[in-house]
Write an enzyme that holds these catalytic residues in place. Structure first.
Site, PDB file in Angstrom:
ATOM      1  N   ARG A 197       0.825  -1.211   0.000  1.00  0.00           N
ATOM      2  CA  ARG A 197       0.000   0.000   0.000  1.00  0.00           C
ATOM      3  C   ARG A 197       0.861   1.265   0.000  1.00  0.00           C
ATOM      4  O   ARG A 197       0.510   2.268  -0.633  1.00  0.00           O
ATOM      5  CB  ARG A 197      -0.938  -0.006   1.214  1.00  0.00           C
ATOM      6  CG  ARG A 197      -2.016  -1.081   1.158  1.00  0.00           C
ATOM      7  CD  ARG A 197      -2.898  -1.040   2.390  1.00  0.00           C
ATOM      8  NE  ARG A 197      -2.117  -1.211   3.610  1.00  0.00           N
ATOM      9  CZ  ARG A 197      -2.618  -1.069   4.842  1.00  0.00           C
ATOM     10  NH1 ARG A 197      -3.904  -0.741   5.008  1.00  0.00           N
ATOM     11  NH2 ARG A 197      -1.858  -1.253   5.901  1.00  0.00           N
ATOM     12  N   ASN A 204      -6.676  -2.743   2.435  1.00  0.00           N
ATOM     13  CA  ASN A 204      -6.669  -4.199   2.433  1.00  0.00           C
ATOM     14  C   ASN A 204      -8.095  -4.726   2.373  1.00  0.00           C
ATOM     15  O   ASN A 204      -9.011  -4.180   3.001  1.00  0.00           O
ATOM     16  CB  ASN A 204      -6.004  -4.736   3.702  1.00  0.00           C
ATOM     17  CG  ASN A 204      -4.491  -4.535   3.679  1.00  0.00           C
ATOM     18  OD1 ASN A 204      -3.894  -4.394   2.622  1.00  0.00           O
ATOM     19  ND2 ASN A 204      -3.877  -4.518   4.856  1.00  0.00           N
TER      20      ASN A 204
END
Length: 221
Positions: A18, A36
Site C-alpha cells: 500500500r 486491504n
C-alpha cells in the site's frame, strides 16, 4: 476525469504494498484510496485523467521481492472527485500494527538474505582474486624463466662474438703474413732480375772481348 476500481492479488498484504501504491499515485497525480480487503487482496480506487491512470496501472504491477502482484482486475467507475489526495485507508490499530511488524520482518529477512548473498559474492570475488594472483605469479615465473633464457642466449652470443673476434684476429694475422710473403717474393724477384741482368751484361762483355781477340788474331773477319 475518470475513475477505476482495482483489485490486486498475490503477495500484496503485510509487505508494504500500500505504501508503494501511494507513492506511485502521488507521482502520477492520482487521487483516491488503497486498502486491504478481507483475505489476501488489496483494493484501489483511483481517479485522474486517462493517461495518468494508464501510467499508474502499469507501475503498480510490482513483482519485486517481497511484493509479488500476480494479477490486477480493473473495473471502470463513476468519477466523483471526492478525494483531494491519495491515501491509505487503514484498518484497526492492532491490524495495522501487525501489518507493519510483518512488513518489517519481511524486509529484515530480505536484508539478511541480501547480506548473505553479498558475503557469498564477496567470497567468490576473493577466490577469483586469489586465482588471478596465482596466475599472475605463474606468469611472473614464466617471465623470469624467459629472462633467464634470454640471459643465456646473450651469453652465448657474447661467446660467439668473442670467437668471431678471435677468428678475425687470426685472419688479420694470416693476411699480414701473406702480405709479408708476397713482399718477400717481390723483393726476391727484383733481386733475381737485377742479378740476371748483371750476369747477362757480363756475358755480353765477355763475348765482346772474345770476339775482339779473335778478330785481332785474324780468326774472325
Amino acid at each position: 476525469m475518470n475513475r477505476i476500481n482495482i483489485i490486486a492479488s498475490g503477495e500484496v498484504q503485510r509487505v508494504g504494498y500500500r505504501d508503494f501504491v501511494t507513492k506511485i499515485a502521488k507521482k502520477n497525480n492520482i487521487t483516491g484510496i488503497v486498502r486491504n480487503c478481507p483475505g489476501y487482496d488489496v483494493e484501489i480506487i483511483a481517479e485522474g485523467n486517462e493517461q495518468d491512470l494508464e501510467q499508474f496501472v502499469s507501475q503498480i504491477k510490482i513483482q519485486k521481492d517481497p511484493i509479488f502482484v500476480e494479477s490486477i482486475k480493473i473495473e471502470p467507475g463513476t468519477y466523483e472527485g471526492k478525494w483531494k489526495y491519495f491515501e491509505i485507508q487503514r484498518g484497526s490499530p492492532d491490524e495495522e500494527l501487525g501489518e507493519r511488524l510483518d512488513a518489517a520482518i519481511v524486509y529484515l529477512v530480505r536484508i539478511d538474505s541480501n547480506s548473505r548473498r553479498s558475503v557469498e559474492i564477496g567470497e567468490l570475488m576473493l577466490e577469483k582474486q586469489d586465482q588471478m594472483l596465482d596466475k599472475q605469479d605463474q606468469m611472473l615465473d614464466k617471465q623470469d624463466q624467459m629472462l633467464d633464457k634470454q640471459d643465456q642466449m646473450l651469453d652465448k652470443q657474447d661467446q660467439m662474438l668473442d670467437k668471431q673476434d678471435q677468428m678475425l684476429d687470426k685472419q688479420d694475422y694470416q693476411i699480414s703474413l701473406q702480405k709479408g710473403t708476397i713482399q718477400e717474393i717481390q723483393e726476391m724477384r727484383s733481386d733475381l732480375k737485377d742479378s740476371l741482368q748483371v750476369r747477362y751484361q757480363n756475358i755480353e762483355q765477355q763475348l765482346h772481348e772474345i770476339q775482339t781477340i779473335l778478330k785481332n788474331a785474324g780468326m774472325m773477319s
